[in-house]
Design a protein around this motif. Structure first.
Motif, mmCIF file in Angstrom:
data_model
loop_
_atom_site.group_PDB
_atom_site.id
_atom_site.type_symbol
_atom_site.label_atom_id
_atom_site.label_comp_id
_atom_site.label_asym_id
_atom_site.label_seq_id
_atom_site.Cartn_x
_atom_site.Cartn_y
_atom_site.Cartn_z
ATOM 1 N N LEU A 97 -15.574 -24.697 34.886
ATOM 2 C CA LEU A 97 -14.094 -25.073 34.583
ATOM 3 C C LEU A 97 -13.429 -24.193 35.502
ATOM 4 O O LEU A 97 -13.597 -22.916 35.856
ATOM 5 N N ASP A 98 -12.351 -24.831 36.211
ATOM 6 C CA ASP A 98 -11.441 -24.172 37.201
ATOM 7 C C ASP A 98 -10.363 -23.728 36.379
ATOM 8 O O ASP A 98 -9.430 -24.722 36.017
ATOM 9 N N GLU A 99 -10.039 -22.498 36.562
ATOM 10 C CA GLU A 99 -8.994 -21.960 35.803
ATOM 11 C C GLU A 99 -7.893 -21.755 36.683
ATOM 12 O O GLU A 99 -6.641 -21.468 36.369
ATOM 13 N N GLU A 100 -8.009 -21.681 38.156
ATOM 14 C CA GLU A 100 -6.855 -21.663 38.974
ATOM 15 C C GLU A 100 -6.151 -22.993 39.452
ATOM 16 O O GLU A 100 -5.279 -23.120 39.436
ATOM 17 N N HIS A 101 -6.981 -24.179 39.981
ATOM 18 C CA HIS A 101 -6.559 -25.512 40.191
ATOM 19 C C HIS A 101 -5.245 -25.136 40.991
ATOM 20 O O HIS A 101 -4.168 -25.811 40.605
ATOM 21 N N PRO A 102 -5.408 -24.210 42.160
ATOM 22 C CA PRO A 102 -4.270 -24.336 43.033
ATOM 23 C C PRO A 102 -3.918 -25.655 43.867
ATOM 24 O O PRO A 102 -5.046 -26.342 44.039
ATOM 25 N N GLY A 103 -2.626 -25.733 44.253
ATOM 26 C CA GLY A 103 -2.514 -26.964 45.004
ATOM 27 C C GLY A 103 -2.347 -28.354 44.492
ATOM 28 O O GLY A 103 -1.975 -29.276 45.036
#
Length: 313
Positions: A97-103
């Protein structure tokens, strides 16, 4: 915020089932189930509970084997055109799971149910493919139950690398003989059954009658329709950043050679893949590529309205 509610969740655990998959749900009742193994959509159902993706009854559901069905992610290699395992290793790895998802814009946070995943190469991966990357994948359901996948691959290496890619989409159909594809007529295609010989599509629409089909339609349009006459349903496929469309059905002879595919199941599925297969994508250090897919399933009587809509997402 629960994944069961219709919003972008900051707590994906709330939407996970006992198998470690994530369940997305729209307010209309449409659902999508996403396995962390392979970052793979393994189910997509409409508001009536009809399954829209095919999964073989003989599919192997345990790692490290990729599951036969749903939407496997083919990266960094599509097919056998390279030195890696068929269709690359991404579909056989555990994603996080990607907790950052920047951009990625959160402007749609009130209109989509979504999950963000991330894959980074292991030491073992880099032995066979010595490149560093970050692969971020957002999977979402719109308020109308359309399924969206957005892949972003960034080169975090000190040197360029190239890859091919596909969303290997197994659509569920009533009977392959009742299906036709519109949007690929008059295009050039590479025939994978004859050493990728180049041909030009001659028919007004692509139909399926008596043989294996395994083709890469190059420079294809960004909107394609798959019409199922018996179910009176049309799949509308929209893509961006993916110039090619792969069409595959094993037919009877090929189906009987696959251990994880039923002998008669070729009648129930058709693969139509948004892909970058003819020419590899090359990323210089620090560069990022984005490839998008959106799937809609609509009554065939309404499909023209969807085909007239430009672009995706």
């Amino acid at each position: 915020m629960s994944m069961g509610r219709y919003a972008a969740s900051t707590d994906p655990e709330a939407g996970r089932d006992g198998d470690g998959a994530v369940l997305l749900r729209s307010p209309s009742g449409a659902t999508a189930r996403v396995s962390l193994h392979g970052g793979q959509v393994v189910s997509w159902k409409n508001d009536r509970g009809d399954e829209l993706l095919f999964t073989s009854s003989k599919a192997i559901m345990k790692p490290p084997k990729a599951m036969r069905g749903g939407i496997p992610i083919c990266f960094p290699q599509f097919g056998n055109c390279g030195t890696l395992e068929r269709h690359g290793f991404a579909r056989n790895r555990m994603w996080a799971l990607d907790e950052e998802h920047p951009g990625l814009s959160r402007s749609d946070s009130g209109s989509r149910s979504l999950v963000d995943l991330i894959l980074k190469p292991s030491e073992e991966d880099q032995k066979s493919w010595p490149h560093s990357f970050e692969f971020r994948l957002r999977i979402s359901l719109t308020k109308d139950g359309d399924l969206s996948l957005v892949s972003r691959i960034r080169n975090v290496n000190g040197k360029p690398f190239s890859f091919s890619f596909a969303y290997h989409t197994y659509l569920s159909v009533s009977d392959i003989s009742e299906v036709r594809i519109e949007g690929l007529e008059t295009l050039d295609y590479l025939d994978n059954l004859s050493q990728r010989e180049r041909h030009t599509e001659q028919g007004d629409a692509i139909t399926f009658e008596s043989e294996v089909v395994d083709r890469v339609y190059v420079s294809s349009p960004n909107v394609i329709a798959v019409l199922d006459h018996e179910k009176k349903r049309t799949f509308v496929i929209r893509k961006d950043g993916l110039p090619d469309t792969v069409v595959w059905n094993p037919w009877e002879k090929k189906a009987k050679t696959m251990a994880d595919f039923g002998d008669e199941e070729y009648k129930q599925t058709l693969c139509v893949d948004a892909a970058a297969a003819e020419r590899p994508i090359t990323l210089r250090p620090g560069e990022e590529w984005t490839g998008r897919l959106e799937l809609s399933a609509v009554p065939s009587t309404n499909c023209s309205d969807h085909l007239d809509q430009p672009g995706i997402m």
